[in-house]
Design a protein around this motif. Structure first.
Motif, PDB file in Angstrom:
ATOM      1  N   ILE A 391       0.865  -1.184   0.000  1.00 49.90           N
ATOM      2  CA  ILE A 391       0.000   0.000   0.000  1.00 49.90           C
ATOM      3  C   ILE A 391       0.901   1.232   0.000  1.00 49.90           C
ATOM      4  N   VAL A 392       0.680   2.127  -0.968  1.00 51.57           N
ATOM      5  CA  VAL A 392       1.541   3.284  -1.170  1.00 51.57           C
ATOM      6  C   VAL A 392       0.704   4.557  -1.017  1.00 51.57           C
ATOM      7  N   THR A 393       1.210   5.511  -0.210  1.00 52.68           N
ATOM      8  CA  THR A 393       0.526   6.788   0.017  1.00 52.68           C
ATOM      9  C   THR A 393       1.544   7.920  -0.082  1.00 52.68           C
ATOM     10  N   PRO A 394       1.421   8.846  -1.052  1.00 54.47           N
ATOM     11  CA  PRO A 394       2.327  10.001  -1.124  1.00 54.47           C
ATOM     12  C   PRO A 394       1.704  11.231  -0.462  1.00 54.47           C
ATOM     13  N   TYR A 395       2.561  12.101   0.062  1.00 53.33           N
ATOM     14  CA  TYR A 395       2.130  13.358   0.677  1.00 53.33           C
ATOM     15  C   TYR A 395       3.031  14.490   0.185  1.00 53.33           C
ATOM     16  N   LEU A 396       2.432  15.652  -0.102  1.00 57.69           N
ATOM     17  CA  LEU A 396       3.212  16.859  -0.342  1.00 57.69           C
ATOM     18  C   LEU A 396       3.612  17.439   1.013  1.00 57.69           C
ATOM     19  N   VAL A 397       4.892  17.643   1.232  1.00 53.42           N
ATOM     20  CA  VAL A 397       5.368  18.061   2.544  1.00 53.42           C
ATOM     21  C   VAL A 397       6.302  19.262   2.397  1.00 53.42           C
ATOM     22  N   GLU A 398       6.487  19.955   3.507  1.00 53.45           N
ATOM     23  CA  GLU A 398       7.431  21.061   3.613  1.00 53.45           C
ATOM     24  C   GLU A 398       8.311  20.832   4.835  1.00 53.45           C
ATOM     25  N   PRO A 399       9.531  21.368   4.848  1.00 54.60           N
ATOM     26  CA  PRO A 399      10.400  21.175   6.025  1.00 54.60           C
ATOM     27  C   PRO A 399       9.802  21.810   7.268  1.00 54.60           C
ATOM     28  N   ALA A 400      10.111  21.230   8.415  1.00 56.61           N
ATOM     29  CA  ALA A 400       9.632  21.782   9.686  1.00 56.61           C
ATOM     30  C   ALA A 400      10.321  23.117   9.956  1.00 56.61           C
ATOM     31  N   ALA A 401       9.561  24.059  10.518  1.00 55.15           N
ATOM     32  CA  ALA A 401      10.108  25.388  10.784  1.00 55.15           C
ATOM     33  C   ALA A 401      11.128  25.371  11.911  1.00 55.15           C
ATOM     34  N   SER A 402      11.022  24.403  12.820  1.00 52.22           N
ATOM     35  CA  SER A 402      11.935  24.346  13.961  1.00 52.22           C
ATOM     36  C   SER A 402      12.232  22.895  14.298  1.00 52.22           C
ATOM     37  N   PRO A 403      13.459  22.572  14.735  1.00 53.81           N
ATOM     38  CA  PRO A 403      13.756  21.200  15.158  1.00 53.81           C
ATOM     39  C   PRO A 403      12.901  20.736  16.324  1.00 53.81           C
ATOM     40  N   ALA A 404      12.345  21.694  17.091  1.00 56.03           N
ATOM     41  CA  ALA A 404      11.520  21.309  18.237  1.00 56.03           C
ATOM     42  C   ALA A 404      10.221  20.646  17.812  1.00 56.03           C
ATOM     43  N   HIS A 405       9.825  20.831  16.550  1.00 55.44           N
ATOM     44  CA  HIS A 405       8.590  20.225  16.066  1.00 55.44           C
ATOM     45  C   HIS A 405       8.749  18.740  15.760  1.00 55.44           C
ATOM     46  N   LEU A 406       9.972  18.260  15.757  1.00 56.55           N
ATOM     47  CA  LEU A 406      10.237  16.859  15.465  1.00 56.55           C
ATOM     48  C   LEU A 406      10.798  16.193  16.713  1.00 56.55           C
ATOM     49  N   ALA A 407      10.299  14.997  17.027  1.00 59.85           N
ATOM     50  CA  ALA A 407      10.733  14.268  18.212  1.00 59.85           C
ATOM     51  C   ALA A 407      11.380  12.959  17.795  1.00 59.85           C
ATOM     52  N   ILE A 408      12.333  12.511  18.592  1.00 56.10           N
ATOM     53  CA  ILE A 408      12.984  11.226  18.371  1.00 56.10           C
ATOM     54  C   ILE A 408      12.463  10.241  19.407  1.00 56.10           C
ATOM     55  N   PRO A 409      12.616   8.920  19.192  1.00 56.88           N
ATOM     56  CA  PRO A 409      12.005   7.939  20.095  1.00 56.88           C
ATOM     57  C   PRO A 409      12.435   8.052  21.547  1.00 56.88           C
ATOM     58  N   ASN A 410      13.688   8.428  21.811  1.00 64.29           N
ATOM     59  CA  ASN A 410      14.165   8.463  23.203  1.00 64.29           C
ATOM     60  C   ASN A 410      14.145   9.871  23.795  1.00 64.29           C
ATOM     61  N   GLN A 411      13.443  10.795  23.131  1.00 62.38           N
ATOM     62  CA  GLN A 411      13.455  12.163  23.628  1.00 62.38           C
ATOM     63  C   GLN A 411      12.705  12.300  24.949  1.00 62.38           C
ATOM     64  N   ALA A 412      11.688  11.479  25.171  1.00 62.80           N
ATOM     65  CA  ALA A 412      10.889  11.572  26.395  1.00 62.80           C
ATOM     66  C   ALA A 412      11.448  10.729  27.530  1.00 62.80           C
ATOM     67  N   VAL A 413      12.627  10.120  27.349  1.00 61.86           N
ATOM     68  CA  VAL A 413      13.217   9.256  28.371  1.00 61.86           C
ATOM     69  C   VAL A 413      14.605   9.778  28.721  1.00 61.86           C
ATOM     70  N   ILE A 414      14.875   9.932  30.002  1.00 56.62           N
ATOM     71  CA  ILE A 414      16.181  10.396  30.462  1.00 56.62           C
ATOM     72  C   ILE A 414      16.723   9.392  31.473  1.00 56.62           C
ATOM     73  N   PRO A 415      18.046   9.320  31.646  1.00 57.98           N
ATOM     74  CA  PRO A 415      18.612   8.382  32.635  1.00 57.98           C
ATOM     75  C   PRO A 415      18.154   8.728  34.041  1.00 57.98           C
ATOM     76  N   SER A 416      17.927   7.707  34.836  1.00 58.67           N
ATOM     77  CA  SER A 416      17.503   7.905  36.206  1.00 58.67           C
ATOM     78  C   SER A 416      18.684   8.318  37.083  1.00 58.67           C
ATOM     79  N   ALA A 417      18.372   9.008  38.163  1.00 64.10           N
ATOM     80  CA  ALA A 417      19.417   9.417  39.102  1.00 64.10           C
ATOM     81  C   ALA A 417      19.932   8.193  39.872  1.00 64.10           C
ATOM     82  N   ASP A 418      21.062   8.406  40.546  1.00 67.11           N
ATOM     83  CA  ASP A 418      21.668   7.298  41.298  1.00 67.11           C
ATOM     84  C   ASP A 418      20.731   6.765  42.369  1.00 67.11           C
ATOM     85  N   LEU A 419      20.002   7.661  43.060  1.00 69.01           N
ATOM     86  CA  LEU A 419      19.095   7.226  44.117  1.00 69.01           C
ATOM     87  C   LEU A 419      17.970   6.362  43.557  1.00 69.01           C
ATOM     88  N   GLY A 420      17.466   6.745  42.387  1.00 67.20           N
ATOM     89  CA  GLY A 420      16.408   5.942  41.773  1.00 67.20           C
ATOM     90  C   GLY A 420      16.892   4.581  41.341  1.00 67.20           C
TER      91      GLY A 420
END
Length: 441
Positions: A391-420
């Protein structure tokens, strides 16, 4: 290039080239590609020469007329020679692109402007679509004699010209296996005489326990044992129907008119003979691959040439070269060109691969007995079917205005502190300031 008329004898080329002492001042002559002009000579000419025949052509239709024809953009020199190699006329010919004809061809394309910069064609303005820009560039290239450096393309396109292609490749495998068989093992002893009879798989192990079928068949067993008779019987019955989906979803973005490619798989080496007993290694791709070339048309329509391919190693089709075994490939490939709008989809299906086998195991002679012969036979039926759906679907797209508009898979995860890590055993924790890049279901 030298052109002679039949009215005068041939003159040596060296004499004509050395006649520069008699040369007149070269007069300028401008022509367009495809345009010709007839020049009257002061005296009958015996021949005519042109320095660059690929730029202009010269003919002497009559002794006192010279015809010059422009063939390609550029500059050259044309001379008419009289008796004794005397130069009757000398012209510096400049051949320019046919701007008038190009303007007529582009008259139906609003917003485009054509002009000359030196001997190059300059395209300016704003055109409605990439297809219109490509057509204008092709016409200008033809007018420039096919020279890429003869066209300066500064056309602007107001709409998006980048296409994102989402392709979903699903492989559905349907397998069906049936096994029905009556297996028995009988051992009897009368005095010093022993008789054994068996059919099918091994039923009893060394400890006397009935063995389950290794193929996973459901079994019904029965046994009878006395001092002189040991009888074990098993009925195997199996039916399996599996459905497995393998889903690959590559996403590629390419400019209009450019080609993008994707490969999820690998490469395997192939030995190739070179020279005298020399071998070099070449690599062949396999896996899920995709090549596509989009062209954005008027109205946001997209002409899409797409070529998906799914391949896998196939040992049954392998070959052996100098004790080196090279596997073959099982390939399913589709190639098509379609036109559709942004966000619309089309599907390619029905790429089937099917195989089936039917094995019968039987005791000789006894299996041929009517009715009772079924007790001495076992049958196994297996069918493999695989279907590929794309199944093939094309889209007309434009570049994002800011890098903040794009997220990567590990962006919402940060290393835990030593106590945790010490107290809670957590290696990572969620970052509430950023949204997750992907959703996994």
């Amino acid at each position: 290039m030298i052109v002679r008329t039949p009215a005068f004898p041939a003159t040596a080329a060296a004499l004509m080239l050395c006649a520069t002492a008699q040369a007149q001042t070269a007069r300028p002559l401008e022509l367009a590609v495809g345009q010709g002009v007839t020049i009257a000579l002061p005296a009958p000419a015996g021949s005519a020469v042109v320095a660059r025949p690929e730029v202009a052509d010269v003919q002497v239709p009559t002794p006192q007329n010279l015809f010059v024809f422009g063939k390609a953009p550029g500059r050259t020199t044309v001379q008419a020679l009289g008796p004794g190699g005397r130069i009757l006329a000398s012209y510096t010919v400049t051949v320019m692109p046919d701007i008038k004809g190009l303007r007529d061809d582009l008259a139906g394309m609003p917003g485009s402007r054509v002009s000359l910069v030196g001997s190059a064609i300059l395209l300016e303005g704003e055109v409605p679509s990439p297809a219109a820009a490509a057509r204008a560039a092709a016409l200008a290239l033809a007018a420039a004699g096919g020279k890429a450096d003869g066209v300066i393309n500064q056309l602007r396109i107001p709409m998006a010209t980048q296409v994102n292609l989402r392709v979903r490749v699903a492989e559905v495998s349907r397998s069906l296996a049936r096994e029905i068989g009556f297996n028995f093992d009988i051992f009897g002893q009368v005095g010093g005489f022993a008789l054994g009879l068996a059919t099918g798989r091994q039923i009893v192990d060394a400890s006397g326990q009935i063995v389950r079928d290794a193929g996973g068949a459901s079994s019904f067993s029965a046994s009878r044992r006395t001092d002189s008779l040991d009888m074990n019987a098993v009925i195997d019955a199996l039916e399996q129907d599996g459905l497995v989906s393998i889903l690959v979803e590559p996403n590629l973005t390419a400019r209009s008119g450019e080609t993008a490619s994707f490969l999820s798989g690998g490469e395997f080496p192939i030995p190739v003979n070179q020279n005298l007993n020399g071998i070099v290694i070449e690599f062949k791709r396999f896996g899920v691959s995709l090549d596509f070339t989009p062209t954005v048309l008027d109205g946001g329509r997209i002409a899409l040439k797409v070529r998906p391919e799914v391949s896998e190693l196939n040992e049954a089709a392998s070959v052996e070269i100098r004790d080196i075994r090279v596997p073959g490939l099982s390939v399913r490939r589709a190639e098509t060109t379609v036109e559709l709008g942004s966000g619309q989809s089309f599907a390619i299906a029905g790429l089937l691969r099917a195989s089936q086998s039917n094995n019968v195991r039987a005791v000789p002679f006894l299996s041929d007995i009517p009715v009772l012969g079924a007790l001495f036979r076992s049958t196994r039926f297996q069918r493999q079917e695989t279907e590929l759906v794309i199944i093939v679907t094309p889209y007309l797209v434009e570049p994002a205005a800011s890098p903040a508009h794009l997220a990567i898979p590990n962006q919402a995860v940060i290393p835990s502190a030593d106590l945790g890590r010490l107290l809670g055993g957590k290696l990572t924790k969620a970052d509430g300031a950023h949204p997750a890049g992907f959703i996994l279901e």
